[in-house]
Write a protein that holds these residues in place. Structure first.
Motif, PDB file in Angstrom:
ATOM      1  N   LEU A 209       0.966  -1.142  -0.068  1.00 61.99           N
ATOM      2  CA  LEU A 209      -0.016   0.078  -0.031  1.00 61.99           C
ATOM      3  C   LEU A 209       0.894   1.451  -0.053  1.00 61.99           C
ATOM      4  O   LEU A 209       0.515   2.197  -0.089  1.00 61.99           O
ATOM      5  CB  LEU A 209      -1.306   0.186   1.351  1.00 61.99           C
ATOM      6  CG  LEU A 209      -2.200  -1.430   0.755  1.00 61.99           C
ATOM      7  CD1 LEU A 209      -3.063  -1.019   2.542  1.00 61.99           C
ATOM      8  CD2 LEU A 209      -3.154  -0.998   0.313  1.00 61.99           C
ATOM      9  N   GLY A 210       2.485   1.268   0.434  1.00 67.78           N
ATOM     10  CA  GLY A 210       3.268   2.310  -0.344  1.00 67.78           C
ATOM     11  C   GLY A 210       3.128   3.447   1.472  1.00 67.78           C
ATOM     12  O   GLY A 210       2.324   2.701   2.662  1.00 67.78           O
ATOM     13  N   ASP A 211       3.418   4.284   1.739  1.00 67.64           N
ATOM     14  CA  ASP A 211       3.519   5.038   2.489  1.00 67.64           C
ATOM     15  C   ASP A 211       3.180   6.120   2.308  1.00 67.64           C
ATOM     16  O   ASP A 211       3.701   7.319   1.841  1.00 67.64           O
ATOM     17  CB  ASP A 211       4.747   4.816   3.271  1.00 67.64           C
ATOM     18  CG  ASP A 211       4.862   6.515   4.376  1.00 67.64           C
ATOM     19  OD1 ASP A 211       4.408   5.892   5.092  1.00 67.64           O
ATOM     20  OD2 ASP A 211       6.936   6.222   4.399  1.00 67.64           O
ATOM     21  N   SER A 212       1.748   6.514   3.047  1.00 67.04           N
ATOM     22  CA  SER A 212       1.208   7.584   3.262  1.00 67.04           C
ATOM     23  C   SER A 212       0.909   8.313   4.135  1.00 67.04           C
ATOM     24  O   SER A 212       1.136   8.240   4.664  1.00 67.04           O
ATOM     25  CB  SER A 212      -0.612   7.399   2.100  1.00 67.04           C
ATOM     26  OG  SER A 212      -0.563   6.704   1.590  1.00 67.04           O
ATOM     27  N   VAL A 213       0.906  10.155   3.882  1.00 66.13           N
ATOM     28  CA  VAL A 213       1.084  11.180   4.984  1.00 66.13           C
ATOM     29  C   VAL A 213       0.554  11.759   4.729  1.00 66.13           C
ATOM     30  O   VAL A 213      -0.429  12.392   2.793  1.00 66.13           O
ATOM     31  CB  VAL A 213       2.689  11.695   5.234  1.00 66.13           C
ATOM     32  CG1 VAL A 213       3.075  10.534   6.054  1.00 66.13           C
ATOM     33  CG2 VAL A 213       3.304  11.652   4.414  1.00 66.13           C
ATOM     34  N   ALA A 214      -0.250  13.102   5.288  1.00 70.06           N
ATOM     35  CA  ALA A 214      -1.569  14.238   4.399  1.00 70.06           C
ATOM     36  C   ALA A 214      -0.785  15.265   5.258  1.00 70.06           C
ATOM     37  O   ALA A 214      -0.463  15.307   6.469  1.00 70.06           O
ATOM     38  CB  ALA A 214      -2.789  13.999   5.136  1.00 70.06           C
ATOM     39  N   ARG A 215      -1.536  16.481   4.348  1.00 66.89           N
ATOM     40  CA  ARG A 215      -1.434  17.752   5.057  1.00 66.89           C
ATOM     41  C   ARG A 215      -2.413  18.260   4.549  1.00 66.89           C
ATOM     42  O   ARG A 215      -2.988  18.550   3.446  1.00 66.89           O
ATOM     43  CB  ARG A 215       0.093  18.127   4.765  1.00 66.89           C
ATOM     44  CG  ARG A 215      -0.535  18.463   3.514  1.00 66.89           C
ATOM     45  CD  ARG A 215       1.609  19.348   3.083  1.00 66.89           C
ATOM     46  NE  ARG A 215       1.486  18.956   1.296  1.00 66.89           N
ATOM     47  CZ  ARG A 215       1.996  18.724   0.406  1.00 66.89           C
ATOM     48  NH1 ARG A 215       2.219  17.539   0.834  1.00 66.89           N
ATOM     49  NH2 ARG A 215       1.612  19.045  -1.119  1.00 66.89           N
ATOM     50  N   TRP A 216      -2.628  19.649   4.978  1.00 58.67           N
ATOM     51  CA  TRP A 216      -3.873  20.690   4.516  1.00 58.67           C
ATOM     52  C   TRP A 216      -3.626  21.836   4.320  1.00 58.67           C
ATOM     53  O   TRP A 216      -2.311  22.013   4.983  1.00 58.67           O
ATOM     54  CB  TRP A 216      -5.012  20.283   6.295  1.00 58.67           C
ATOM     55  CG  TRP A 216      -5.562  19.674   6.606  1.00 58.67           C
ATOM     56  CD1 TRP A 216      -5.295  19.531   7.832  1.00 58.67           C
ATOM     57  CD2 TRP A 216      -6.764  19.266   6.054  1.00 58.67           C
ATOM     58  NE1 TRP A 216      -6.125  18.550   8.374  1.00 58.67           N
ATOM     59  CE2 TRP A 216      -7.137  18.569   7.243  1.00 58.67           C
ATOM     60  CE3 TRP A 216      -7.734  19.257   5.180  1.00 58.67           C
ATOM     61  CZ2 TRP A 216      -8.652  18.076   6.948  1.00 58.67           C
ATOM     62  CZ3 TRP A 216      -8.761  18.944   5.178  1.00 58.67           C
ATOM     63  CH2 TRP A 216      -9.200  17.665   5.494  1.00 58.67           C
ATOM     64  N   GLU A 217      -3.766  22.015   3.070  1.00 56.83           N
ATOM     65  CA  GLU A 217      -4.040  23.153   2.834  1.00 56.83           C
ATOM     66  C   GLU A 217      -4.696  23.605   2.324  1.00 56.83           C
ATOM     67  O   GLU A 217      -6.193  23.310   1.108  1.00 56.83           O
ATOM     68  CB  GLU A 217      -2.974  22.598   1.046  1.00 56.83           C
ATOM     69  CG  GLU A 217      -1.637  22.887   1.236  1.00 56.83           C
ATOM     70  CD  GLU A 217      -0.897  22.045  -0.486  1.00 56.83           C
ATOM     71  OE1 GLU A 217      -1.839  22.175  -1.100  1.00 56.83           O
ATOM     72  OE2 GLU A 217       0.411  21.546  -0.506  1.00 56.83           O
ATOM     73  N   GLY A 218      -5.631  24.559   3.245  1.00 54.25           N
ATOM     74  CA  GLY A 218      -6.993  25.218   3.262  1.00 54.25           C
ATOM     75  C   GLY A 218      -7.772  24.304   3.072  1.00 54.25           C
ATOM     76  O   GLY A 218      -7.383  23.111   4.234  1.00 54.25           O
ATOM     77  N   ASP A 219      -8.678  23.990   2.932  1.00 57.79           N
ATOM     78  CA  ASP A 219      -9.820  22.818   2.849  1.00 57.79           C
ATOM     79  C   ASP A 219      -9.676  21.320   1.948  1.00 57.79           C
ATOM     80  O   ASP A 219     -10.247  20.678   1.713  1.00 57.79           O
ATOM     81  CB  ASP A 219     -10.677  23.798   2.483  1.00 57.79           C
ATOM     82  CG  ASP A 219     -11.989  24.508   3.546  1.00 57.79           C
ATOM     83  OD1 ASP A 219     -11.701  24.768   4.728  1.00 57.79           O
ATOM     84  OD2 ASP A 219     -12.906  25.361   3.471  1.00 57.79           O
ATOM     85  N   THR A 220      -8.713  21.444   1.380  1.00 59.53           N
ATOM     86  CA  THR A 220      -8.133  20.378   0.168  1.00 59.53           C
ATOM     87  C   THR A 220      -7.339  19.447   1.424  1.00 59.53           C
ATOM     88  O   THR A 220      -6.385  20.113   2.347  1.00 59.53           O
ATOM     89  CB  THR A 220      -7.409  21.062  -0.672  1.00 59.53           C
ATOM     90  OG1 THR A 220      -8.009  21.268  -1.256  1.00 59.53           O
ATOM     91  CG2 THR A 220      -7.005  19.506  -1.659  1.00 59.53           C
TER      92      THR A 220
END
Length: 293
Positions: A209-220
């Motif tokens: 599944l890989g290595d996934s990380v997230a961040r907010w850019e405004g409402d996205t």
């Protein structure tokens, strides 16, 4: 209205009317923003059951006039796709679920009919390198079972990045906390747990599944995935490869309470001459996601 002092002048009337129009537009815009469901910490709330249905393929439909088509062209393209799907030469190859579901529309994004998922390059085609074309063209001629696509061997489902959606239905459930986004995909039972504000693991740690990380850019919500292993081509026109060098950027944005705009960009210089991007919509469903292996 024309007597200054006694009654409002035309100039003053026009000024007030313009102000009222501006205020009404501002209020409508503010209401539209408030209409998007939000979590307690103020971010868009993606939680729920979602799916994407439609006959639109990854690459541009041959003969389409552009990315967005009107109702008349939509009817023509759908007719051609359905006729081809029911032709004798396709009978042995096509997924019978597609015919059973009787899907009759292309993918719709923000109210627009789309002729491809790919939005960039503008021609709607994959910008394959020579190596990318070779891998794509030889993918299904392999005789070694271990070299076949990991999707074909049921090692992964359709929940990997980028998320693949079949024309019939592909139920996904999203659970969201301030620090994590969980996406469960019914087709293949893939479960991604994406850390929001997290850092990537060491490059030596790889997974299907890989290595996934997230961040907010405004409402996205922007999700970056690295270090996927295995031969895997989520779309038939994409090349299979060991995709350790691929970087996949996904973007989740709420267009309305019942529609998520899902966009992704893939960077892999070995397979593609330039990064390419695609998008489709996830629509809210009032159903249940079931376990599926």
């Amino acid at each position: 209205l024309v007597r200054r002092g006694a009654v409002m002048t035309w100039s003053a009337f026009a000024t007030r009317l313009a102000a009222l129009v501006f205020l009404s537009m501002f209020a409508a815009s503010a209401f539209a923003q408030q209409a998007i469901p939000r979590t307690a910490d103020g971010h868009p709330d993606f939680q729920g059951i979602w799916s994407a249905k439609g006959l639109t393929p990854l690459e541009r439909i041959p003969g389409a006039s552009g990315l967005v088509v009107d109702d008349e062209e939509h009817a023509r393209l759908v007719g051609a796709i359905r006729a081809r799907a029911r032709s004798p030469q396709m009978a042995a190859a096509i997924d019978p679920n597609l015919l059973a579901a009787d899907v009759k529309t292309l993918t719709r994004v923000g109210g627009e009919w789309r002729s491809s998922w790919i939005t960039d390059p503008p021609d709607g085609k994959l910008p394959l390198t020579a190596e990318g074309k070779r891998l794509r063209d030889t993918a299904y001629s392999l005789t070694d079972p271990e070299a076949r696509d990991s999707w074909e061997r049921c090692l992964v489902g359709t929940g990997r990045a980028p998320m693949w959606s079949v024309p019939v239905e592909n139920i996904r459930q999203i659970v969201q906390t301030p620090t994590n986004l969980l996406i469960y995909t019914e087709e293949g039972a893939d479960t991604r747990i994406i850390g929001i504000g997290a850092s990537h693991r060491p490059a030596a740690i790889k997974s299907r599944l890989g290595d996934s990380v997230a961040r907010w850019e405004g409402d996205t919500l922007v999700v970056e995935t690295l270090n996927q292993i295995d031969n895997y081509a989520p779309f038939p026109t994409m090349p299979q490869s060991v995709r350790l060098q691929s970087k996949i950027i996904e973007r989740f944005s709420l267009l309305s309470p019942d529609e998520i705009l899902y966009r992704f960009t893939i960077e892999d210089p070995a397979l593609y001459s330039v990064p390419w991007s695609a998008e489709y919509s996830l629509n809210r469903e009032h159903t249940t996601a079931y376990e599926n292996g």
